[in-house]
Design a protein around this motif. Structure first.
Motif, PDB file in Angstrom:
ATOM      1  N   GLN A 380      11.983  -0.469   8.822  1.00 34.18           N
ATOM      2  CA  GLN A 380      10.791  -1.309   8.702  1.00 34.18           C
ATOM      3  C   GLN A 380      11.015  -2.394   7.656  1.00 34.18           C
ATOM      4  O   GLN A 380      10.618  -3.560   7.858  1.00 34.18           O
ATOM      5  CB  GLN A 380       9.582  -0.453   8.323  1.00 34.18           C
ATOM      6  CG  GLN A 380       8.279  -1.237   8.169  1.00 34.18           C
ATOM      7  CD  GLN A 380       7.765  -1.794   9.479  1.00 34.18           C
ATOM      8  OE1 GLN A 380       7.302  -1.046  10.326  1.00 34.18           O
ATOM      9  NE2 GLN A 380       7.867  -3.108   9.659  1.00 34.18           N
ATOM     10  N   ALA A 381      11.663  -2.033   6.540  1.00 33.25           N
ATOM     11  CA  ALA A 381      11.930  -3.018   5.487  1.00 33.25           C
ATOM     12  C   ALA A 381      12.858  -4.117   6.003  1.00 33.25           C
ATOM     13  O   ALA A 381      12.665  -5.300   5.687  1.00 33.25           O
ATOM     14  CB  ALA A 381      12.544  -2.328   4.267  1.00 33.25           C
ATOM     15  N   GLU A 382      13.862  -3.717   6.800  1.00 29.11           N
ATOM     16  CA  GLU A 382      14.771  -4.729   7.356  1.00 29.11           C
ATOM     17  C   GLU A 382      14.018  -5.656   8.313  1.00 29.11           C
ATOM     18  O   GLU A 382      14.197  -6.878   8.288  1.00 29.11           O
ATOM     19  CB  GLU A 382      15.937  -4.062   8.077  1.00 29.11           C
ATOM     20  CG  GLU A 382      16.918  -5.083   8.640  1.00 29.11           C
ATOM     21  CD  GLU A 382      18.044  -4.464   9.457  1.00 29.11           C
ATOM     22  OE1 GLU A 382      18.779  -5.234  10.110  1.00 29.11           O
ATOM     23  OE2 GLU A 382      18.169  -3.215   9.470  1.00 29.11           O
ATOM     24  N   LEU A 383      13.162  -5.074   9.160  1.00 25.42           N
ATOM     25  CA  LEU A 383      12.399  -5.891  10.100  1.00 25.42           C
ATOM     26  C   LEU A 383      11.470  -6.853   9.356  1.00 25.42           C
ATOM     27  O   LEU A 383      11.355  -8.031   9.725  1.00 25.42           O
ATOM     28  CB  LEU A 383      11.601  -4.998  11.042  1.00 25.42           C
ATOM     29  CG  LEU A 383      10.754  -5.708  12.103  1.00 25.42           C
ATOM     30  CD1 LEU A 383      11.627  -6.573  13.002  1.00 25.42           C
ATOM     31  CD2 LEU A 383       9.971  -4.684  12.927  1.00 25.42           C
ATOM     32  N   ASN A 384      10.824  -6.361   8.304  1.00 23.35           N
ATOM     33  CA  ASN A 384       9.946  -7.227   7.518  1.00 23.35           C
ATOM     34  C   ASN A 384      10.726  -8.396   6.916  1.00 23.35           C
ATOM     35  O   ASN A 384      10.256  -9.533   6.890  1.00 23.35           O
ATOM     36  CB  ASN A 384       9.261  -6.432   6.409  1.00 23.35           C
ATOM     37  CG  ASN A 384       8.268  -5.420   6.957  1.00 23.35           C
ATOM     38  OD1 ASN A 384       7.842  -5.506   8.104  1.00 23.35           O
ATOM     39  ND2 ASN A 384       7.898  -4.452   6.132  1.00 23.35           N
TER      40      ASN A 384
END
Length: 871
Positions: A380-384
């Protein structure tokens, strides 16, 4: 005086070792391109972790257990036929020089290097275990190991905690350990395995801010087969993501390695299939790994007797052998520098790497959410970040060919021949067309015994979910190399499971690897064929086989050598219900008879006499009697005054071996005027009035009197939290309900029961109880406790200390016991209780704190007590 003597000895030894190093070729090192050099030669590292063997002083014992074939698959590894070049046994760190030198003699015969264990693990210091390399006199043990050509270096860190993990930061300690070991043996390569996922930051180890290096070689260990397999399959893409992240954090001048899964992580998980093992290996290579290890072939891994059978060990060691030998045959291609520009087309590519990454991240998050929340947060952090225009958290965008999409590739050229490793990152089957930089004469698919017909410079192939293919492409005009030798053919029976019980119609599935496709399968039960053909699955009607133990076997041949076969077999137990059909009947009274008072009822069955069976007699659905017996007849007296005058039906059910036969008998009851039934009542049988309850509590309810037939129980709740009412309908007079009080707030609740009988009469009862639940457990999901001695106890001499945890039995965990912050012991195993004998004479008299820390993959739990030492 003593300290000066030690320093002089160390200085003299260092001079001797320095002289020895000057005369000895480099054992293990790296070149400027980040390749491993073993004795000066570039090599692709292929290693195994091991555990659970003996401590041998005879080289022949080491050779027998590690390298020679043997009948006992639990004790022997037969690695002599597996092209490994690195061996790490993390349970041999306390070996003597005699034992290690004996191992070196055996390893040298097979050109295998040794990594000596002296590592921290999880949040436990390496000093918690008396590793031989760290024992006095300082440097003596390491200096002797340095003289041996098979000494690669030291294993110094295994998933140790750091400032991104929590309570213990073992980075500074490992930096000091590195400096100390290097002072003993400058040639030694020190290996560390940080976790390269989730909230862990491998740069804390690979690029520490100060204090010097922690290791020379870094590896990471993605183990995607964890817990029960979700419907979407295990997240095998994690292997690629772990490796890509570590590769981005380590300078290109240094190699990295992958530590791959060869064990059942949890009791409800499974081993990786051969296709999955192959994907793990090649995806790691595509994303930048220059070496691979498999964890582990020993007692804590593949040979864990609680998880595996000897047949499974044999099969998966064959998988490992096939895969490792295939990698060895490709060593020149793996060492050649990547040439991504040689592959000019990949139809799986979207042309938008960032868009592709966003798409797969959304799918990845769906798959990992039920398995690991920290991994979900990582993605999720990478996608954000990508949505914000930041690619710094996306190392996958900087690895593999720029042409890659779902099918990611690595390309190299050796003597004009191209090699393309292509793997499917996703759980979606795919077809991709790959295009070489020039027209092709032929395309061989390595390890699969098949070839593709190119169309000018392009060739097309299909990929199963997480599938991988390795292509040897020969450009037109380039002399064709000899066709790659196929891997040895192996066979397996994958369903049913070895040792299982089967019945009815069962699917038998078999598998094959190596050799040349297509395969031909023969499946037999006790030597009698039940299938022959190219389908690896068939149906077996087990009712044609006697109950008991049977052998299910497969014989596999390939298209290139039909006379050479591979075989595999399992044992299963057939257990079919062989009970012959039987009937039930009434022998008295006659059908339609008028009865009254105490009426004799005769019942019979044709079921086998002498076998256990149950007779159940009901009137209009209400049970009169249920009796277990071995005979075939039953008589009883039925009190007909318990039912109203009029028409009724008796029903007999006889059950034996899972089969049931029934009979009905219509009757008319006539007992004169029927007295009115006693008044209907309602009551609670549990919990007691005013009781304090918690967790899941059984609410027992009852009624008496009223009309015969079905009755309805309605239960209402009144208290701090709204609780849904419960309605139960039964033909009996009692019922119960399991109330999960953890979903209700603590406080007093009034339970109101209303019973309605078949005639519509009602009765009520009420009861007040207090709900009192403890706060929820800590996030780790388990607790730790010191079970002995008692808190506040006075202790002395050799004191037994009992330790316990509620963490799942069978999963890896570490018990660390300390007194006033000083570690007494660190025990790493899979049980849930442990004992340790504490020599209290090393602790001053007075009050001290004993602390237990239990750590596993899901977190940490602690407990402490205070004791008074009196010696």
């Amino acid at each position: 005086m003593q300290r000066r003597t030690i320093l002089v000895v160390v200085a003299l030894l260092a001079m001797l070792w320095g002289h020895a190093d000057a005369q000895t070729p480099s054992r293990l090192s790296f070149d400027s391109s980040g390749h491993f050099l073993i004795h000066g030669q570039p090599r692709f590292v292929r290693g195994v972790y091991d555990s659970g063997i003996g401590w041998y002083t005879d080289p022949s014992q080491w050779e027998s257990v590690l390298f020679l074939p043997g009948g006992d698959v639990w004790g022997t590894r037969n690695l002599g036929s597996t092209a490994i070049n690195m061996y790490l046994n993390y349970q041999q760190g306390q070996d003597t020089l005699t034992q290690v030198n004996a191992a070196f003699t055996a390893l040298q015969k097979y050109n295998v290097m040794w990594l000596q264990t002296t590592n921290c693990f999880t949040n436990t210091s390496y000093t918690a275990i008396p590793f031989s390399a760290d024992q006095p006199p300082a440097g003596q043990f390491s200096g002797q190991l340095a003289l041996n050509s098979q000494m690669a270096g030291y294993y110094v860190m295994d998933e140790c905690s750091d400032s991104s993990y929590g309570a213990v930061n073992l980075v500074p300690e490992t930096q000091q350990h590195y400096a100390t070991l290097k002072s003993y043996d400058p040639q030694a390569i020190l290996m560390a395995v940080p976790i390269a996922a989730g909230y862990r930051d491998p740069k804390l180890w690979t690029q520490p801010a100060s204090g010097g290096p922690t290791a020379d070689l870094f590896a990471t260990d993605p183990y995607p087969l964890y817990n029960a397999e979700p419907a979407t399959g295990y997240p095998h893409f994690e292997v690629a993501d772990y490796i890509a992240r570590l590769r981005s954090d380590v300078p290109a001048s240094k190699p990295i390695a992958g530590v791959l899964q060869l064990f059942k992580f949890t009791s409800n998980a499974r081993l990786p299939t051969y296709v999955e093992m192959r994907m793990h290996a090649y995806s790691a290579i595509v994303e930048g790994a220059q070496g691979l290890f498999w964890w582990d072939i020993g007692a804590n891994g593949l040979r864990n007797s609680s998880d595996n059978t000897s047949a499974q060990v044999t099969q998966w060691m064959a998988y490992l052998r096939t895969l490792v030998n295939e990698l060895a045959s490709l060593e020149a291609a793996l060492l050649a520098p990547p040439t991504p520009s040689a592959l000019v087309g990949n139809s799986s590519s979207t042309g938008d790497p960032i868009g592709w990454r966003k798409t797969v991240l959304q799918r990845d998050m769906t798959i990992v959410q039920s398995l690991s929340y920290s991994t979900y947060q990582w993605y999720q952090a990478e996608l954000n970040a990508l949505n914000a225009g930041d690619t710094s958290l996306s190392p996958m965008l900087h690895q593999a060919s720029p042409q890659s999409g779902n099918i990611r590739t690595r390309t190299s050229i050796v003597n004009g021949i191209g090699y393309v490793i292509a793997y499917n990152y996703t759980n979606l089957a795919a077809t991709s067309t790959l295009t070489w930089q020039s027209p092709l004469a032929q395309v061989a698919v390595i390890g699969e015994g098949r070839s593709l017909t190119p169309s000018n410079a392009s060739f097309t192939d299909s990929f199963v979910a997480y599938g991988v293919h390795v292509y040897q492409v020969t450009p037109t005009g380039t002399p064709a190399p000899p066709p790659p030798a196929p891997s040895p053919l192996t066979a397996s029976v994958t369903n049913p499971v070895n040792g299982s019980t089967v019945s009815g119609t069962t699917t038998v599935s078999v598998g094959a690897a190596g050799g040349t496709q297509p395969y031909n399968y023969k499946i037999a039960v006790d030597g009698t064929s039940i299938y022959a053909g190219t389908n690896p699955s068939t149906s077996w009607v087990t009712t044609t086989t006697t109950n008991g133990s049977h052998t299910v076997a497969t014989t596999v041949t390939d298209s290139s050598s039909p006379a050479v076969a591979a075989t595999a077999s399992i044992q299963v137990t057939v257990a079919n219900n062989t009970t012959a059909p039987f009937s039930a009947s009434f022998s008295y009274p006659a059908s339609g008879a008028t009865v009254g008072g105490s009426q004799s009822v005769g019942m019979a069955t044709t079921a086998t006499w002498g076998q256990a069976k149950t007779f159940t007699l009901t009137v209009d659905g209400a049970v009169i009697t249920s009796q277990s017996l071995t005979g075939t007849t039953l008589w009883m007296e039925w009190d007909t005054t318990k039912v109203t005058n009029g028409s009724h039906t008796l029903t007999l059910a006889v059950t034996m071996n899972g089969q049931t036969a029934t009979a009905t008998l219509p009757l008319t009851v006539s007992n004169g005027s029927t007295p009115p039934p006693p008044p209907l009542t309602a009551s609670f049988t549990s919990p007691a009035a005013g009781a304090t309850i918690s967790g899941t509590t059984t609410v027992g309810i009852s009624s008496s009197g009223g009309a015969t037939g079905s009755r309805t129980f309605n239960l209402q709740f009144s208290g701090p939290t709204s609780v849904a009412p419960v309605t139960l309908t039964t033909t009996g007079t009692t019922a119960s309900f399991s109330w999960d009080t953890t979903k209700a707030a603590n406080g007093n609740y009034t339970l109101t029961l209303t019973v309605t009988d078949a005639a519509g009469a009602t009765a009520t009862a009420s009861r007040t109880v207090a709900v009192s639940n403890s706060p929820p457990p800590p996030p780790a999901g388990f607790t730790a406790s010191i079970t002995y001695p008692a808190n506040g106890a006075t202790v002395g001499g050799n004191q037994s200390v009992g330790m316990s945890t509620t963490a799942t039995w069978g999963t890896a965990k570490t018990f660390t016991l300390s007194v006033d912050g000083k570690v007494l012991t660190a025990i790493k195993f899979t049980g849930s209780t442990a004992w340790y004998t504490w020599n209290t004479t090393g602790t001053p008299n007075g009050t001290h704190t004993l602390k237990l820390t239990v750590t596993n993959s899901s977190g940490t739990a602690t407990s402490s007590i205070t004791v008074a030492v009196k010696n």
